[in-house]
Design a protein around this motif. Structure first.
Motif: not given
Length: 117
Positions: A46-51
């Motif tokens: 979520p941290d990487e893709v959700g940007r």
């Protein structure tokens, strides 16, 4: 293969195939949107893709997949295919545009197979 296992009552195989399909969706999303990630699996997804907006849309699709029943029915297997096509259209629209005929042919094959079952 998932769609063929369900009418045969092969629930354990269907479960495994659906799990593999969801993990593959995760890998495609991460590889396309964060190609230089140092993480694997579900860690930091979520941290990487959700940007980005596209990433958040992909995560929404993936969440929908993960919250569906672990052993699907045929309609849910069809939904999984639709989800994959939507993900691919978000991530690489030029690729899905070039595969329009193949996707249409596969859907026709599914309908044909359904008529034979």
């Amino acid at each position: 293969m998932l769609r063929k296992r369900l009418p045969r009552g092969q629930q354990y195989i269907a479960y495994g195939l659906l799990h593999d399909l969801n993990a593959t969706c995760r890998d495609v999303i991460r590889t396309a949107l964060v190609p230089h990630s140092r993480h694997h699996g579900w860690y930091h997804l979520p941290d990487e893709v959700g940007r980005t907006a596209t990433g958040r849309e992909c995560l929404t699709e993936l969440t929908e997949a993960l919250t569906s029943p672990p052993v699907p029915i045929v309609a849910q297997a069809d939904d999984a295919l639709d989800r994959i096509v939507r993900l691919a259209q978000r991530i690489a629209p030029h690729v899905t545009d070039s595969l329009t005929k193949e996707i249409t042919a596969y859907r026709a094959y599914q309908q044909h197979e359904e008529g034979l079952a």
